[in-house]
Design an enzyme around this catalytic site. Structure first.
Site, PDB file in Angstrom:
ATOM      1  N   GLU A 172      -9.917  -3.591  -6.530  1.00  4.74           N
ATOM      2  CA  GLU A 172      -9.091  -2.215  -5.876  1.00  4.74           C
ATOM      3  C   GLU A 172      -8.910  -0.682  -6.583  1.00  4.74           C
ATOM      4  O   GLU A 172      -8.615  -1.148  -8.065  1.00  4.74           O
ATOM      5  CB  GLU A 172      -7.885  -2.618  -4.907  1.00  4.74           C
ATOM      6  CG  GLU A 172      -6.857  -2.896  -5.559  1.00  4.74           C
ATOM      7  CD  GLU A 172      -5.813  -3.398  -5.170  1.00  4.74           C
ATOM      8  OE1 GLU A 172      -5.560  -2.108  -4.374  1.00  4.74           O
ATOM      9  OE2 GLU A 172      -4.536  -3.996  -4.820  1.00  4.74           O
ATOM     10  N   SER A 196       0.523  -1.449  -0.006  1.00  2.00           N
ATOM     11  CA  SER A 196       0.017  -0.377   0.329  1.00  2.00           C
ATOM     12  C   SER A 196       1.361   1.241  -0.058  1.00  2.00           C
ATOM     13  O   SER A 196       1.769   1.786  -0.981  1.00  2.00           O
ATOM     14  CB  SER A 196      -0.881  -0.238   1.719  1.00  2.00           C
ATOM     15  OG  SER A 196      -1.998   1.172   1.366  1.00  2.00           O
ATOM     16  N   HIS A 199      -7.618  -4.835  -1.699  1.00  5.10           N
ATOM     17  CA  HIS A 199      -6.328  -4.367  -1.320  1.00  5.10           C
ATOM     18  C   HIS A 199      -6.054  -5.330  -0.521  1.00  5.10           C
ATOM     19  O   HIS A 199      -5.897  -5.842   0.404  1.00  5.10           O
ATOM     20  CB  HIS A 199      -6.733  -3.501  -1.135  1.00  5.10           C
ATOM     21  CG  HIS A 199      -5.550  -2.583  -0.180  1.00  5.10           C
ATOM     22  ND1 HIS A 199      -5.037  -0.921  -1.684  1.00  5.10           N
ATOM     23  CD2 HIS A 199      -5.183  -1.682   0.506  1.00  5.10           C
ATOM     24  CE1 HIS A 199      -3.839  -0.651  -1.045  1.00  5.10           C
ATOM     25  NE2 HIS A 199      -4.014  -0.949   0.163  1.00  5.10           N
TER      26      HIS A 199
END
Length: 313
Positions: free
Chosen positions: A238, A144, A268
């Site tokens: 995502e 991320s 995600h």
């Protein structure tokens, strides 16, 4: 089973208390409690320490080779999460590479805005090199915002005249803090974890008055020439799908060796759910194989040299 697994994970994430765009103080507690509820396997050990003036947590097993290092950068939209929170996912990489991982406790926004996170990650990498560990024995991994920070740190290392690590693997990287990718809209309905509004709020906290297209903040806008081989994984469900695709395209444009894997109908950082999702196990195996294949001249305690053709079976 996989379709049922994906649906169960989607339902769980949609009902989870975590909201990365919510109040920072509250969400840090929520995230910490979520991570603390997942026990580590008994053979995984963690040790708190410091490198380059930055707190780190070392993650290893009895099989870990101290001469090969995964420098792990956690996610959390630059505002949530700690090195300790990342231990579980880092341990999955450690198990598959027989390396030790260093989870970097970089400073968080809004208290410490850009470029604090980049400075901290670069300081740890520089310290490893200064301690005599060759760059060929270091691999970066991040998820991320941590995936975006991996790419940004590689660019910053290049700009500072430092050698590149052996490779970098990123999961669902956030590399465009303008949040302008088409999937921010087209995938919003199927993303159970992130919202464009939440990411934009966190981007403002991190950037303050900095232009969001600044290369060390949004590496999708950087010159990636000369970066280490790059491995990118992302789920098709995502809003950061386009970040991953555009990062891969940018790397290819600049002659970087790059591999992109888009995993269908998963969310995600799905790699963090290996206990319940078959795709997560397969993705982690693939990331570890890529990492191992790019280590060179790093001898394990058993006398094996990690060669360019070695892979996870």
């Amino acid at each position: 089973m996989s379709r049922q697994q994906r649906q169960a994970l989607d339902d769980m994430l949609r009902h989870a208390p975590l909201d990365l765009g919510g109040d920072v103080v509250e969400q840090r507690v929520v995230f910490r409690d979520m991570m603390a509820s997942i026990p580590l396997p008994p053979d995984v050990s963690t040790t708190a320490g410091e490198l380059g003036g930055v707190p780190v947590v070392t993650v290893e097993t009895p099989a870990s080779d101290p001469e090969t290092v995964v420098l792990y950068l956690h996610g959390g939209a630059y505002a949530v999460g700690t090195a300790a929170d990342a231990v579980g996912l880092a341990a999955e990489i450690v198990r598959r590479t027989d390396a030790r991982a260093l989870c970097v406790d970089y400073r968080l926004a809004p208290e410490h805005p850009f470029p604090a996170a980049v400075d901290d990650a670069l300081a740890v990498y520089r310290s490893l090199l200064d301690d005599g560990l060759p760059s060929s024995a270091i691999a970066f991994v991040g998820e991320s915002a941590g995936g975006g920070l991996v790419a940004a740190t590689l660019v910053a290392a290049k700009d500072a005249g430092l050698p590149q690590p052996s490779s970098a693997a990123v999961f669902s990287p956030w590399v465009d803090l303008t949040v302008s990718g088409a999937s921010a809209v087209s995938k919003a309905a199927v993303d159970p974890a992130l919202t464009p509004e939440g990411l934009r709020r966190r981007a403002r906290d991190y950037l303050r008055d900095t232009d969001p297209t600044t290369p060390h903040a949004s590496p999708v806008f950087a010159d990636l020439t000369g970066l280490a081989p790059l491995f990118i994984q992302v789920g098709s469900h995502e809003i950061l799908l386009d970040d991953a695709i555009r990062l891969a395209a940018r790397a290819a444009e600049h002659d970087v060796q790059v591999e992109l894997q888009v995993w269908p109908e998963v969310p995600h950082v799905f790699q963090g759910f290996a206990v319940m999702l078959d795709e997560a196990v397969a993705a982690l195996d693939a990331a570890a194989a890529f990492t191992r294949a790019h280590w060179s001249n790093a001898v394990t305690p058993h006398g094996r040299t990690r060669g360019a053709v070695e892979s996870v079976g």
